[in-house]
Write an enzyme that holds these catalytic residues in place. Structure first.
Site, PDB file in Angstrom:
ATOM      1  N   GLY A  80       2.968  -1.167   4.232  1.00 29.08           N
ATOM      2  CA  GLY A  80       2.962   0.252   3.890  1.00 29.08           C
ATOM      3  C   GLY A  80       4.359   0.726   3.528  1.00 29.08           C
ATOM      4  N   GLY A  81       5.020   1.373   4.472  1.00 31.10           N
ATOM      5  CA  GLY A  81       6.312   2.015   4.211  1.00 31.10           C
ATOM      6  C   GLY A  81       7.329   1.130   3.507  1.00 31.10           C
ATOM      7  N   GLU A 103      -5.075  -4.988  10.572  1.00 32.57           N
ATOM      8  CA  GLU A 103      -4.074  -3.946  10.773  1.00 32.57           C
ATOM      9  C   GLU A 103      -4.368  -3.207  12.078  1.00 32.57           C
ATOM     10  OE1 GLU A 103      -2.204  -2.829   6.697  1.00 32.57           O
ATOM     11  OE2 GLU A 103      -3.800  -1.423   7.164  1.00 32.57           O
ATOM     12  N   GLU A 132      -6.712   4.616   8.059  1.00 33.74           N
ATOM     13  CA  GLU A 132      -6.485   6.035   7.759  1.00 33.74           C
ATOM     14  C   GLU A 132      -7.718   6.652   7.100  1.00 33.74           C
ATOM     15  OE1 GLU A 132      -2.782   5.393   5.713  1.00 33.74           O
ATOM     16  OE2 GLU A 132      -1.880   4.845   7.638  1.00 33.74           O
ATOM     17  N   SER A 159       3.695  -2.209  10.266  1.00 31.53           N
ATOM     18  CA  SER A 159       5.142  -2.262  10.513  1.00 31.53           C
ATOM     19  C   SER A 159       5.785  -3.586  10.116  1.00 31.53           C
ATOM     20  CB  SER A 159       5.446  -1.928  11.987  1.00 31.53           C
ATOM     21  OG  SER A 159       5.046  -0.598  12.283  1.00 31.53           O
ATOM     22  N   HIS A 172      -9.397   1.123   5.077  1.00 31.89           N
ATOM     23  CA  HIS A 172      -8.122   1.308   5.779  1.00 31.89           C
ATOM     24  C   HIS A 172      -8.342   2.244   6.970  1.00 31.89           C
ATOM     25  CE1 HIS A 172      -4.019   2.438   6.680  1.00 31.89           C
ATOM     26  NE2 HIS A 172      -3.640   1.364   6.017  1.00 31.89           N
ATOM     27  N   GLY A 230       2.793   2.203  10.811  1.00 32.15           N
ATOM     28  CA  GLY A 230       3.780   3.275  10.700  1.00 32.15           C
ATOM     29  C   GLY A 230       4.494   3.592  12.003  1.00 32.15           C
ATOM     30  N   ASN A 257       0.865  -1.184   0.000  1.00 32.93           N
ATOM     31  CA  ASN A 257       0.000   0.000   0.000  1.00 32.93           C
ATOM     32  C   ASN A 257       0.899   1.231   0.000  1.00 32.93           C
ATOM     33  OD1 ASN A 257      -1.780   2.060   0.501  1.00 32.93           O
ATOM     34  ND2 ASN A 257      -2.402   1.341   2.531  1.00 32.93           N
ATOM     35  N   TRP A 258       0.955   1.898  -1.140  1.00 36.48           N
ATOM     36  CA  TRP A 258       1.857   3.056  -1.258  1.00 36.48           C
ATOM     37  C   TRP A 258       1.280   4.298  -0.572  1.00 36.48           C
ATOM     38  CZ3 TRP A 258       5.063   3.719  -6.412  1.00 36.48           C
ATOM     39  CH2 TRP A 258       5.897   2.600  -6.569  1.00 36.48           C
ATOM     40  N   LYS A 259       0.015   4.241  -0.186  1.00 36.32           N
ATOM     41  CA  LYS A 259      -0.636   5.392   0.452  1.00 36.32           C
ATOM     42  C   LYS A 259      -0.434   6.642  -0.431  1.00 36.32           C
ATOM     43  CE  LYS A 259      -0.127   3.069   4.850  1.00 36.32           C
ATOM     44  NZ  LYS A 259      -0.028   3.138   6.299  1.00 36.32           N
TER      45      LYS A 259
HETATM   46  P1  13P Z   1       3.228   0.342   7.587  1.00 37.20           P
HETATM   47  O1  13P Z   1       3.738  -0.940   6.977  1.00 37.20           O
HETATM   48  O2  13P Z   1       3.931   1.557   7.083  1.00 37.20           O
HETATM   49  O3  13P Z   1       3.180   0.244   9.087  1.00 37.20           O
HETATM   50  O4  13P Z   1       1.713   0.519   7.090  1.00 37.20           O
HETATM   51  C1  13P Z   1       0.844  -0.554   7.195  1.00 37.20           C
HETATM   52  C2  13P Z   1      -0.389  -0.207   6.459  1.00 37.20           C
HETATM   53  O5  13P Z   1      -1.150   0.649   6.865  1.00 37.20           O
HETATM   54  C3  13P Z   1      -0.664  -0.918   5.191  1.00 37.20           C
HETATM   55  O6  13P Z   1      -1.943  -0.667   4.740  1.00 37.20           O
END
Ligand code: 13P
Length: 248
Positions: A229-230, A163, A95, A208, A93, A169, A9-11
């Site tokens: 994510g990251g 999640e 967020e 994470s 998600h 994050g 997920n590149w957000k």
């Molecule tokens: P991180 O891997 O950056 O913690 O993000 C997880 C995430 O929200 C994937 O959708």
């Protein structure tokens, strides 16, 4: 048999120059032993589809509107994502639940729209730190799952990503026991809600996930992959996570 899935997920990250990361990933994972999914920002979808060509990497959106089309300035429909090259879409998600006040009912409506457009819905759920501290983790997960899952959900058109909000994050992850507990609970509830199809839904862990902790997480029962994510933004890191999943 559920095929493993490594999803990135590149957000709200990624410009044209970052297509090189997807290209590098494709070069290193030409015949992957698991499914690979990248969910770039909507602006990059069609260019990433062009860049990847026939590489075995699926693409997804990060959200869609519940409607098919119409006067919804700034929104993107599931059919538009499919038209741009997506086969999946992340929905619910944390967020989006937090930043856009998305409810379970809204997520369910979006998932139904995704289904109608032929997209696989990757439905996210997870407890906050306050929920966990109060001993309400499974109660929250149960409510989100039952409220967000649309009618007609199958193992082929639905993926669930657990999640924990506090792990996203943050560099913090639940203990292996905590992840295993939630995934076992999700599997049991999916079977209640979907009968035999519940056994076919893939369960991802997200929050994470890094090259350094991926193998330990992938060794857990009922963990069919990860939503990253990251660490999905760089081909080297995401590639190492994919390799860990292939070897799990
Ligand atoms: P991180 O891997 O950056 O913690 O993000 C997880 C995430 O929200 C994937 O959708």
């Amino acid at each position: 048999m559920r095929r493993k899935l490594a999803a990135g997920n590149w957000k709200m990250n990624g410009l044209a120059a970052d297509l090189a990361e997807a290209q590098a990933l494709a070069a290193d994972h030409g015949a992957p032993g698991c499914d690979i999914l990248i969910c770039p920002p909507a602006t990059l979808l069609s260019r990433m589809a062009d860049t990847l060509g026939h590489a075995p990497i699926a693409l997804g959106g990060q959200d869609c509107h519940a409607g098919a089309a119409g006067a919804h300035t700034g929104d993107v429909s599931a059919a538009m994502l499919a038209d741009a090259g997506a086969s999946h879409v992340i929905l619910g998600h944390s967020e989006r639940r937090a930043d856009h006040a998305e409810t379970d009912a809204a997520v369910r409506a979006k998932a139904a729209a995704a289904q109608a457009a032929g997209l696989v819905a990757v439905i996210c759920l997870g407890e906050t730190e306050a929920d966990r501290d109060a001993g309400r983790t499974l109660e929250v997960i149960d409510r989100q799952l039952a409220g967000s899952l649309p009618g007609g959900a199958t193992g082929a058109n639905t993926v669930i990503a657990y999640e924990p909000v506090w792990a996203i994050g943050s560099g913090r992850t639940p203990t292996p026991d905590q992840i295993a507990e939630v995934h076992a609970f999700l599997r049991a509830r999916l079977t209640d809600l979907m009968a035999a199809e519940g056994a076919a839904v893939r369960l991802l862990y997200g929050g994470s996930v890094k090259p350094g902790n991926a193998a330990e997480i992938f060794a857990l029962p009922e963990v069919d992959g990860a939503l990253v994510g990251g660490a999905s933004l760089k081909a080297a890191d995401f590639g190492a996570i994919i390799t860990a999943l292939e070897q799990a």
